[in-house]
Design an enzyme around this catalytic site. Structure first.
Site, PDB file in Angstrom:
ATOM      1  N   ALA A  74       0.549  -1.462   0.435  1.00  0.00           N
ATOM      2  CA  ALA A  74       0.027  -0.259   0.397  1.00  0.00           C
ATOM      3  C   ALA A  74       0.950   1.255   0.105  1.00  0.00           C
ATOM      4  O   ALA A  74       0.701   2.145  -0.936  1.00  0.00           O
ATOM      5  CB  ALA A  74      -1.100   0.147   1.189  1.00  0.00           C
ATOM      6  N   GLU A  75       1.641   1.525   1.247  1.00  0.00           N
ATOM      7  CA  GLU A  75       2.642   2.393   0.870  1.00  0.00           C
ATOM      8  C   GLU A  75       3.768   2.481  -0.078  1.00  0.00           C
ATOM      9  O   GLU A  75       3.631   3.657  -0.688  1.00  0.00           O
ATOM     10  CB  GLU A  75       3.339   2.942   2.003  1.00  0.00           C
ATOM     11  CG  GLU A  75       4.187   3.845   2.096  1.00  0.00           C
ATOM     12  CD  GLU A  75       5.013   3.862   3.226  1.00  0.00           C
ATOM     13  OE1 GLU A  75       5.216   4.845   3.671  1.00  0.00           O
ATOM     14  OE2 GLU A  75       4.980   3.259   4.654  1.00  0.00           O
ATOM     15  N   SER A  76       4.182   1.637  -1.034  1.00  0.00           N
ATOM     16  CA  SER A  76       5.240   1.631  -1.946  1.00  0.00           C
ATOM     17  C   SER A  76       4.029   2.241  -3.086  1.00  0.00           C
ATOM     18  O   SER A  76       4.803   2.580  -3.616  1.00  0.00           O
ATOM     19  CB  SER A  76       5.472   0.187  -2.741  1.00  0.00           C
ATOM     20  OG  SER A  76       6.045  -0.467  -1.632  1.00  0.00           O
TER      21      SER A  76
END
Length: 157
Positions: A74-76
């Site tokens: 998700a953060e990537s």
């Protein structure tokens, strides 16, 4: 990064999906994204999609997809998506907050992270990232806040 490698979208520019996907996959080399075998596969105005295999590399001890690996996806994808809206020669993106709700478990196959912009300000981007399986069933839903900072000049001494 030269001007012809700039990702940012301007109103006068046309959206180049293949170029954005290629740039995102290139900057993933030698990073956590490569270690977890994440691959950017789709992009559009206001969204970006990456996939990640679910295998023992991303399992928790019970043989299920680890929540931390899901959040890493998700953060990537959310951070890479913010890069579509900035000039990387002038600005940098930093994730400052992420939250996740894990709704369903997964043992194998692939998960897909789709980041969609909720708010695009000058200094703050807010993304919703839905993590789904191959059938489109929701695995997790995440929210990521990115800060856009002026790029600092670094001395290589």
């Amino acid at each position: 990064m030269s001007t012809n490698n700039v990702l940012f979208l301007q109103k006068k520019m046309t959206f180049d999906k293949d170029r954005i996907i290629s740039i995102c996959n290139d900057f993933s080399k030698n990073t956590l994204m490569e270690t977890l075998e994440m691959e950017f596969i789709d992009a559009g105005e206001g969204f970006l999609v990456a996939k990640m295999p679910v295998n023992p590399r991303v399992h928790q001890p019970m043989g299920l997809l680890h929540g931390g690996a899901t959040v890493a996806l998700a953060e990537s994808v959310g951070s890479a998506a913010s890069m579509m809206f900035i000039n990387p020669e002038l600005s940098e993106v930093r994730g400052i907050e992420i939250s996740a709700n894990h709704l369903k478990s997964k043992r194998d196959g692939f998960v897909y992270g789709t980041a969609r912009i909720i708010h695009q300000g000058r200094s703050i981007h807010l993304w919703e990232i839905k993590i789904t399986d191959e059938a489109g069933k929701m695995i997790s839903i995440c929210k990521l806040t990115n800060m856009v900072l002026p790029k600092k000049v670094r001395n290589n001494k």
